[in-house]
Design a protein around this motif. Structure first.
Motif, PDB file in Angstrom:
ATOM      1  N   LEU A  27       1.286  -1.473   0.080  1.00 32.29           N
ATOM      2  CA  LEU A  27       0.034   0.453   0.057  1.00 32.29           C
ATOM      3  C   LEU A  27       0.928   1.538   0.188  1.00 32.29           C
ATOM      4  CD1 LEU A  27      -2.212  -1.394   2.900  1.00 32.29           C
ATOM      5  CD2 LEU A  27      -2.730  -1.242   0.456  1.00 32.29           C
ATOM      6  N   ASP A  28       1.035   1.703  -0.669  1.00 27.39           N
ATOM      7  CA  ASP A  28       1.369   2.943  -1.371  1.00 27.39           C
ATOM      8  C   ASP A  28       1.215   4.567  -1.426  1.00 27.39           C
ATOM      9  OD1 ASP A  28       4.167   1.613  -1.335  1.00 27.39           O
ATOM     10  OD2 ASP A  28       4.205   1.707  -3.512  1.00 27.39           O
ATOM     11  N   TYR A  29       1.663   5.733  -0.372  1.00 20.29           N
ATOM     12  CA  TYR A  29       1.661   7.259  -0.825  1.00 20.29           C
ATOM     13  C   TYR A  29       3.019   7.704  -1.847  1.00 20.29           C
ATOM     14  CZ  TYR A  29      -2.096   8.046   1.658  1.00 20.29           C
ATOM     15  OH  TYR A  29      -3.779   8.586   2.536  1.00 20.29           O
ATOM     16  N   GLU A  30       2.743   8.224  -3.469  1.00 21.74           N
ATOM     17  CA  GLU A  30       4.478   8.405  -3.403  1.00 21.74           C
ATOM     18  C   GLU A  30       3.994   9.653  -3.668  1.00 21.74           C
ATOM     19  OE1 GLU A  30       4.777   4.756  -6.201  1.00 21.74           O
ATOM     20  OE2 GLU A  30       6.829   4.419  -4.843  1.00 21.74           O
ATOM     21  N   TYR A  31       4.794  10.698  -3.682  1.00 22.32           N
ATOM     22  CA  TYR A  31       4.283  12.167  -4.064  1.00 22.32           C
ATOM     23  C   TYR A  31       6.344  12.363  -5.088  1.00 22.32           C
ATOM     24  CZ  TYR A  31       3.712  17.104  -4.207  1.00 22.32           C
ATOM     25  OH  TYR A  31       3.844  18.775  -4.935  1.00 22.32           O
ATOM     26  N   MET A  32       5.762  12.742  -5.737  1.00 24.50           N
ATOM     27  CA  MET A  32       6.825  13.584  -6.846  1.00 24.50           C
ATOM     28  C   MET A  32       6.174  14.693  -7.414  1.00 24.50           C
ATOM     29  SD  MET A  32       5.918   9.599  -9.364  1.00 24.50           S
ATOM     30  CE  MET A  32       4.552   9.923  -8.844  1.00 24.50           C
TER      31      MET A  32
ATOM     32  N   VAL B   6       4.257  14.381 -15.856  1.00 29.93           N
ATOM     33  CA  VAL B   6       4.863  16.055 -15.409  1.00 29.93           C
ATOM     34  C   VAL B   6       4.060  15.760 -14.649  1.00 29.93           C
ATOM     35  CG1 VAL B   6       4.375  17.876 -15.859  1.00 29.93           C
ATOM     36  CG2 VAL B   6       4.963  16.604 -17.613  1.00 29.93           C
ATOM     37  N   GLY B   7       5.168  16.105 -13.161  1.00 33.39           N
ATOM     38  CA  GLY B   7       4.471  16.251 -11.896  1.00 33.39           C
ATOM     39  C   GLY B   7       3.954  17.678 -11.744  1.00 33.39           C
ATOM     40  N   PRO B   8       3.444  18.392 -10.089  1.00 35.00           N
ATOM     41  CA  PRO B   8       3.442  17.595  -9.345  1.00 35.00           C
ATOM     42  C   PRO B   8       2.241  16.517  -9.749  1.00 35.00           C
ATOM     43  CG  PRO B   8       2.293  19.655  -8.585  1.00 35.00           C
ATOM     44  CD  PRO B   8       2.469  19.466 -10.193  1.00 35.00           C
ATOM     45  N   GLN B   9       2.712  15.035  -8.877  1.00 33.15           N
ATOM     46  CA  GLN B   9       1.778  14.149  -8.447  1.00 33.15           C
ATOM     47  C   GLN B   9       2.041  13.097  -7.634  1.00 33.15           C
ATOM     48  OE1 GLN B   9       0.703  11.823 -12.623  1.00 33.15           O
ATOM     49  NE2 GLN B   9       1.361  10.234 -11.571  1.00 33.15           N
ATOM     50  N   LEU B  10       0.471  12.652  -7.155  1.00 35.04           N
ATOM     51  CA  LEU B  10       0.872  12.782  -5.441  1.00 35.04           C
ATOM     52  C   LEU B  10      -0.472  11.034  -6.458  1.00 35.04           C
ATOM     53  CD1 LEU B  10       0.965  11.261  -2.469  1.00 35.04           C
ATOM     54  CD2 LEU B  10      -1.132  12.513  -1.936  1.00 35.04           C
ATOM     55  N   ASP B  11       0.495   9.741  -6.402  1.00 31.11           N
ATOM     56  CA  ASP B  11       0.010   8.289  -6.464  1.00 31.11           C
ATOM     57  C   ASP B  11       0.053   7.843  -5.238  1.00 31.11           C
ATOM     58  OD1 ASP B  11       0.219   9.211  -9.245  1.00 31.11           O
ATOM     59  OD2 ASP B  11       2.343   7.633  -9.287  1.00 31.11           O
ATOM     60  N   THR B  12      -1.751   7.437  -5.150  1.00 30.47           N
ATOM     61  CA  THR B  12      -2.237   5.754  -4.402  1.00 30.47           C
ATOM     62  C   THR B  12      -2.242   4.580  -4.939  1.00 30.47           C
ATOM     63  OG1 THR B  12      -3.767   7.228  -4.593  1.00 30.47           O
ATOM     64  CG2 THR B  12      -2.651   7.547  -3.006  1.00 30.47           C
ATOM     65  N   THR B  13      -1.029   3.513  -4.753  1.00 30.84           N
ATOM     66  CA  THR B  13      -1.023   2.329  -5.349  1.00 30.84           C
ATOM     67  C   THR B  13      -1.491   1.165  -4.299  1.00 30.84           C
ATOM     68  OG1 THR B  13       0.216   3.900  -6.483  1.00 30.84           O
ATOM     69  CG2 THR B  13       0.047   1.270  -6.686  1.00 30.84           C
ATOM     70  N   SER B  14      -2.353   0.464  -4.499  1.00 36.24           N
ATOM     71  CA  SER B  14      -2.195  -0.970  -3.707  1.00 36.24           C
ATOM     72  C   SER B  14      -1.642  -1.924  -4.560  1.00 36.24           C
ATOM     73  CB  SER B  14      -3.697  -1.044  -3.840  1.00 36.24           C
ATOM     74  OG  SER B  14      -4.465   0.160  -2.726  1.00 36.24           O
ATOM     75  N   TRP B  15      -1.232  -2.820  -4.450  1.00 31.10           N
ATOM     76  CA  TRP B  15      -0.292  -3.942  -5.412  1.00 31.10           C
ATOM     77  C   TRP B  15      -0.863  -5.434  -5.021  1.00 31.10           C
ATOM     78  CZ3 TRP B  15       4.409  -3.129  -8.511  1.00 31.10           C
ATOM     79  CH2 TRP B  15       4.607  -0.982  -8.427  1.00 31.10           C
ATOM     80  N   PHE B  16      -1.289  -5.988  -5.510  1.00 24.90           N
ATOM     81  CA  PHE B  16      -1.766  -7.587  -5.859  1.00 24.90           C
ATOM     82  C   PHE B  16       0.148  -8.278  -6.142  1.00 24.90           C
ATOM     83  CE2 PHE B  16      -2.353 -11.915  -7.842  1.00 24.90           C
ATOM     84  CZ  PHE B  16      -3.146 -12.241  -6.869  1.00 24.90           C
TER      85      PHE B  16
END
Length: 321
Positions: free
Chosen positions: A184-189, A197-207
């Motif tokens: 489970l991720d929060y990643e801010y670029m 192209v930023g800015p971008q916050l990715d919220t990501t769930s992995w399997f």
């Protein structure tokens, strides 16, 4: 888009047992005596704790840490189940992880007045690059509520901007190749990356880690400043909430399936230009976890305020792995 999977990043250290819990904290989940605190700094926390400070207990299935440590070599940091990364591997610029970037300075903008600071530096060359990661060891984080108050930077603390920096808060399986892989991720670029192209916050769930199998939601927004980031993973759903606003929910196979470790990381996707050194700082004010329950943002803050009001810097009543 979300990052490519961070292969070969797993640690080589031996999992450390948490110390025996030492004393009883009464009513630590109650709100503060003052009826609630704002996010302004509280007095009395401008000095680091001694190694002999007690480890209070609290409500069952609870972890809380306000990161009141003297440095990366503070024995209490290790005793409380945190590891400052020195091993090699990905993500980012491989084999550039350094403990020098993990510090615990006073900060007047932080609740309680002290933070975990993660510093990433680069001059655009691999020898001139250092990344920082602090992760948990020994605690069984699975379903429940994960929350942290984090300061994100849009510009470097010093030097020219433009680096593809990632400031992240994640819960990740200890083994990339696990059949029940979970992340489970929060990643801010601030400046984007991987063609985005930023800015971008990715919220990501992995399997699955390899090949990558995940679902993600990008938020295109400048986020400089303090934010309370939460994930509630219960009842077959993982919901990401920032500052009380729901951002993204995953379900189906994109939910935790095994115990995970918590990571705070400050790292570079690549090295887009060389030149004078740049310094990027990510700050963590506090971390909170409640096992097996979906806790509202308001109740998370109320509980955290209660810990600060009673001078409680650390709690862990979650079973060890």
């Amino acid at each position: 888009m979300s990052q490519p999977r961070r292969t070969s990043r797993r640690r080589a250290w031996t999992v450390l047992a948490l110390p025996a819990l030492a004393c009883l904290l009464a009513a630590c989940s109650a709100g503060p005596a003052s009826g609630g605190k704002s996010d302004t700094a509280a007095p009395g926390h401008d000095t680091a704790p001694t190694a002999a400070s007690p480890t209070p207990t609290g409500p069952p299935g609870t972890v809380f840490d306000s990161f009141h440590y003297s440095g990366a070599d503070d024995p209490q940091l290790t005793a409380h189940g945190w590891h400052v990364r020195t091993e090699g591997g990905a993500p980012g610029i491989k084999d550039t992880w350094s403990p020098a970037g993990a510090t615990f300075p006073a900060d007047s903008t932080a609740q309680g007045g002290r933070i975990l600071q993660l510093r990433a530096t680069t001059d655009g060359t691999k020898p001139g690059t250092k990344q920082t990661e602090v992760s948990s060891t020994g605690t069984a984080f699975f379903n429940g509520t994960f929350a942290a108050r984090i300061y994100l930077g849009d510009e470097p603390t010093s030097g020219k901007g433009g680096d593809h920096i990632v400031q992240s808060f994640s819960a990740i399986s200890p083994d990339d190749s696990s059949a029940n892989y979970s992340e489970l991720d929060y990643e801010y670029m601030a400046n984007g990356g991987w063609g985005s192209v930023g800015p971008q916050l990715d919220t990501t769930s992995w399997f699955k880690s390899d090949p990558p199998d995940r679902v993600t939601h990008p938020l295109k927004q400048h986020l400089k400043g303090w934010h309370t980031m939460m994930v509630t993973a219960v009842n077959g759903k993982a919901t990401y909430t920032m500052d009380g606003k729901e951002l993204f929910t995953s379900s189906g196979k994109y939910v935790p399936r095994e115990n995970m470790d918590v990571h705070f990381s400050d790292w570079f996707i690549d090295l887009p230009f060389t030149g004078a050194a740049r310094t990027w700082d990510m700050k963590v004010n506090w971390f909170y976890y409640k096992a097996g329950e979906a806790v509202s943002p308001a109740d998370v803050q109320k509980t955290v305020d209660g810990f600060y009001a009673t001078g409680t810097d650390y709690v862990n009543t979650v079973p060890k792995q």
